[in-house]
Design a protein around this motif. Structure first.
Motif, PDB file in Angstrom:
ATOM      1  N   ILE A  20       8.118  22.124  71.818  1.00 33.53           N
ATOM      2  CA  ILE A  20       9.159  23.076  71.424  1.00 33.53           C
ATOM      3  C   ILE A  20       8.532  24.395  70.976  1.00 33.53           C
ATOM      4  O   ILE A  20       8.941  25.483  71.400  1.00 33.53           O
ATOM      5  CB  ILE A  20      10.014  22.474  70.283  1.00 33.53           C
ATOM      6  N   ALA A  21       7.522  24.284  70.118  1.00 33.45           N
ATOM      7  CA  ALA A  21       6.881  25.487  69.589  1.00 33.45           C
ATOM      8  C   ALA A  21       6.144  26.250  70.682  1.00 33.45           C
ATOM      9  O   ALA A  21       6.152  27.485  70.703  1.00 33.45           O
ATOM     10  CB  ALA A  21       5.923  25.108  68.456  1.00 33.45           C
ATOM     11  N   ALA A  22       5.494  25.523  71.600  1.00 30.72           N
ATOM     12  CA  ALA A  22       4.783  26.195  72.691  1.00 30.72           C
ATOM     13  C   ALA A  22       5.743  27.002  73.550  1.00 30.72           C
ATOM     14  O   ALA A  22       5.391  28.065  74.067  1.00 30.72           O
ATOM     15  CB  ALA A  22       4.048  25.168  73.547  1.00 30.72           C
ATOM     16  N   ALA A  23       6.971  26.500  73.699  1.00 32.10           N
ATOM     17  CA  ALA A  23       7.989  27.218  74.470  1.00 32.10           C
ATOM     18  C   ALA A  23       8.588  28.374  73.695  1.00 32.10           C
ATOM     19  O   ALA A  23       9.477  29.076  74.203  1.00 32.10           O
ATOM     20  CB  ALA A  23       9.097  26.245  74.892  1.00 32.10           C
ATOM     21  N   GLY A  24       8.125  28.582  72.470  1.00 34.94           N
ATOM     22  CA  GLY A  24       8.609  29.707  71.667  1.00 34.94           C
ATOM     23  C   GLY A  24      10.013  29.502  71.142  1.00 34.94           C
ATOM     24  O   GLY A  24      10.778  30.465  71.026  1.00 34.94           O
ATOM     25  N   ARG A  25      10.339  28.256  70.790  1.00 36.71           N
ATOM     26  CA  ARG A  25      11.670  27.957  70.276  1.00 36.71           C
ATOM     27  C   ARG A  25      11.570  27.368  68.866  1.00 36.71           C
ATOM     28  O   ARG A  25      10.651  26.611  68.569  1.00 36.71           O
ATOM     29  CB  ARG A  25      12.405  26.970  71.193  1.00 36.71           C
ATOM     30  N   PRO A  26      12.527  27.682  67.986  1.00 37.94           N
ATOM     31  CA  PRO A  26      12.537  27.093  66.642  1.00 37.94           C
ATOM     32  C   PRO A  26      12.935  25.622  66.688  1.00 37.94           C
ATOM     33  O   PRO A  26      13.545  25.155  67.652  1.00 37.94           O
ATOM     34  CB  PRO A  26      13.607  27.911  65.905  1.00 37.94           C
ATOM     35  N   THR A  27      12.598  24.915  65.624  1.00 33.74           N
ATOM     36  CA  THR A  27      12.932  23.495  65.490  1.00 33.74           C
ATOM     37  C   THR A  27      13.827  23.279  64.284  1.00 33.74           C
ATOM     38  O   THR A  27      13.530  23.770  63.189  1.00 33.74           O
ATOM     39  CB  THR A  27      11.657  22.654  65.310  1.00 33.74           C
ATOM     40  N   ILE A  28      14.928  22.557  64.477  1.00 33.07           N
ATOM     41  CA  ILE A  28      15.705  22.044  63.348  1.00 33.07           C
ATOM     42  C   ILE A  28      15.238  20.614  63.131  1.00 33.07           C
ATOM     43  O   ILE A  28      15.452  19.735  63.974  1.00 33.07           O
ATOM     44  CB  ILE A  28      17.219  22.069  63.626  1.00 33.07           C
ATOM     45  N   ALA A  29      14.544  20.388  62.018  1.00 33.42           N
ATOM     46  CA  ALA A  29      13.982  19.073  61.719  1.00 33.42           C
ATOM     47  C   ALA A  29      14.954  18.298  60.854  1.00 33.42           C
ATOM     48  O   ALA A  29      15.132  18.611  59.673  1.00 33.42           O
ATOM     49  CB  ALA A  29      12.641  19.221  61.016  1.00 33.42           C
ATOM     50  N   ARG A  54       5.390  29.857  68.364  1.00 30.25           N
ATOM     51  CA  ARG A  54       4.350  29.993  69.381  1.00 30.25           C
ATOM     52  C   ARG A  54       3.033  30.440  68.759  1.00 30.25           C
ATOM     53  O   ARG A  54       1.951  29.954  69.137  1.00 30.25           O
ATOM     54  CB  ARG A  54       4.793  30.987  70.459  1.00 30.25           C
ATOM     55  N   SER A  55       3.093  31.336  67.800  1.00 32.96           N
ATOM     56  CA  SER A  55       1.881  31.798  67.124  1.00 32.96           C
ATOM     57  C   SER A  55       1.178  30.634  66.425  1.00 32.96           C
ATOM     58  O   SER A  55      -0.065  30.560  66.416  1.00 32.96           O
ATOM     59  CB  SER A  55       2.229  32.894  66.111  1.00 32.96           C
TER      60      SER A  55
END
Length: 404
Positions: A321-330, A381-382
């Protein structure tokens, strides 16, 4: 350089999570000069009756496979019998192949594999490293698996602990898992934290305007809440379902599920029962080469983990998810591995399991603030580039194996 043997039930061309990450690591280590061997079964996760070659070399990795019978994974008795056969076959192959000075890395598929591997290599002069993707039998006990609780669980845990104590190192996936292993009496100097990863060279942020799946799936001008991968026993979806019911009047919000799993059919049935099907889309697993598009379809992703399983499992969906540059709702406890991570790095939001109202408000707030979503995605992503890249994980494995 010493030979390195990885032991796991599945390996490439299998597409299960444990096989994919092992394949990534094995090929990368060969490129760095290691002689890498794999001991796995002939079957595939989605096709237990498959008969892959018993011996072959893939991308420089020497693969040894053992024949195992097909069995019904949905029948616990037959699954237990199948595991016993896999254990015996893998142990037999190990005894024949390894010698003094070899390094043997035992994964956790099937569960408690470290116990079998430790006994198989005892007296061989080989070095044992355990790679814990999860912690059994505790996971099974929490999930209510029959016979794996009470005294039986305690006995299995003692055998497992002994195999961890006798290893050179035990690789865990996060701080919470390291705490669990340490609390079982394993010394800190025998524990190494190496996070899982994703293919961050292939999975890159894709703007919606360039993502063909947004158009093909009719998601233009929608705020998409995504879920990609296995929806299994360790995950809960009641929180998400309640949030969707509270957002039934928001026609701009769509819940997209890509994958399968134990709870998948049940979720689809409840979506129909609650008459909110127009808010949902269900898609099959997408090809790995197209993950950047399938992950990039969503504006935000959610993942979940049952609170009692924190420290026993780490939801590795986060890295893709992060590599795709998207936020995560955990949807996890606040001090959980991923819940803490997304809040600390401001690349997502943590919501307590069971709080559907809070999840609905979180989704609504993000849908109404696209600049906030974009900024969280850039931070995600960073974080991959600076801390959780595949190269960094391979560097850590390379260093660990050379130190052994």
């Amino acid at each position: 350089m010493r030979r390195v043997f990885f032991v796991n039930r599945f390996y490439a061309p299998d597409h299960s999570a444990t096989a994919q990450i092992l394949s990534d690591l094995a090929v990368a280590l060969v490129q760095r000069g290691h002689e890498v061997h794999i001991i796995a079964s002939q079957g595939l996760y989605d096709d237990p009756a498959a008969k892959l070659p018993l011996e072959e070399t893939l991308d420089g990795v020497i693969v040894h496979r053992v024949p195992v019978p097909a069995y019904d994974r949905n029948n616990l008795g037959k699954r237990a019998f199948g595991y016993l056969f896999v254990y015996r076959q893998l142990a037999s192959a190990l005894r024949k192949l390894i010698g003094a000075g070899d390094i043997v890395v035992a994964k956790t598929d099937p569960p408690l594999l470290s116990v079998v591997v430790e006994r198989a290599i005892r007296g061989k002069g080989a070095v044992l490293i355990n790679w814990l993707q999860d912690v059994y039998p505790e996971v099974a006990a929490h999930l209510g698996v029959p016979f794996v609780k009470g005294p039986v669980s305690n006995i299995l845990a003692r055998f497992r602990d002994r195999s961890l104590e006798r290893a050179y190192k035990n690789v865990v996936l996060g701080v919470r898992m390291a705490d669990v292993v340490r609390q079982r009496g394993v010394h800190s100097n025998k524990i190494a934290i190496i996070h899982n990863w994703t293919d961050d060279q292939e999975i890159l942020p894709v703007p919606h305007s360039s993502n063909r799946l947004r158009n093909e799936w009719g998601l233009e001008n929608k705020f998409v809440v995504g879920y990609s991968g296995n929806l299994g026993r360790a995950h809960e979806f009641d929180t998400l379902l309640e949030a969707a019911r509270q957002l039934h009047d928001r026609e701009d919000i769509v819940f997209l599920f890509i994958g399968s799993g134990h709870h998948f059919a049940r979720l689809k049935a409840l979506v129909d029962e609650f008459r909110i099907a127009k808010q949902f889309q269900f898609r099959p697993y997408q090809a790995r080469k197209d993950l950047k598009n399938s992950l990039g379809v969503a504006d935000v992703h959610w993942l979940s983990l049952r609170p009692e399983l924190e420290g026993l499992i780490v939801p590795s969906k986060f890295y893709g998810i992060a590599a795709a540059g998207r936020p995560t709702i955990a949807v996890t406890v606040a001090d959980g591995e991923i819940g803490r991570l997304v809040e600390e790095h401001e690349c997502g939001v943590q919501v307590n399991p069971g709080d559907g109202a809070a999840l609905a408000q979180t989704i609504k707030r993000l849908a109404d603030d696209p600049s906030k979503v974009d900024e969280m995605g850039r931070r995600a992503r960073s974080l991959i580039d600076t801390t959780y890249s595949r190269k960094r994980a391979v560097d850590q494995w390379d260093e660990l194996l050379r130190s052994a």
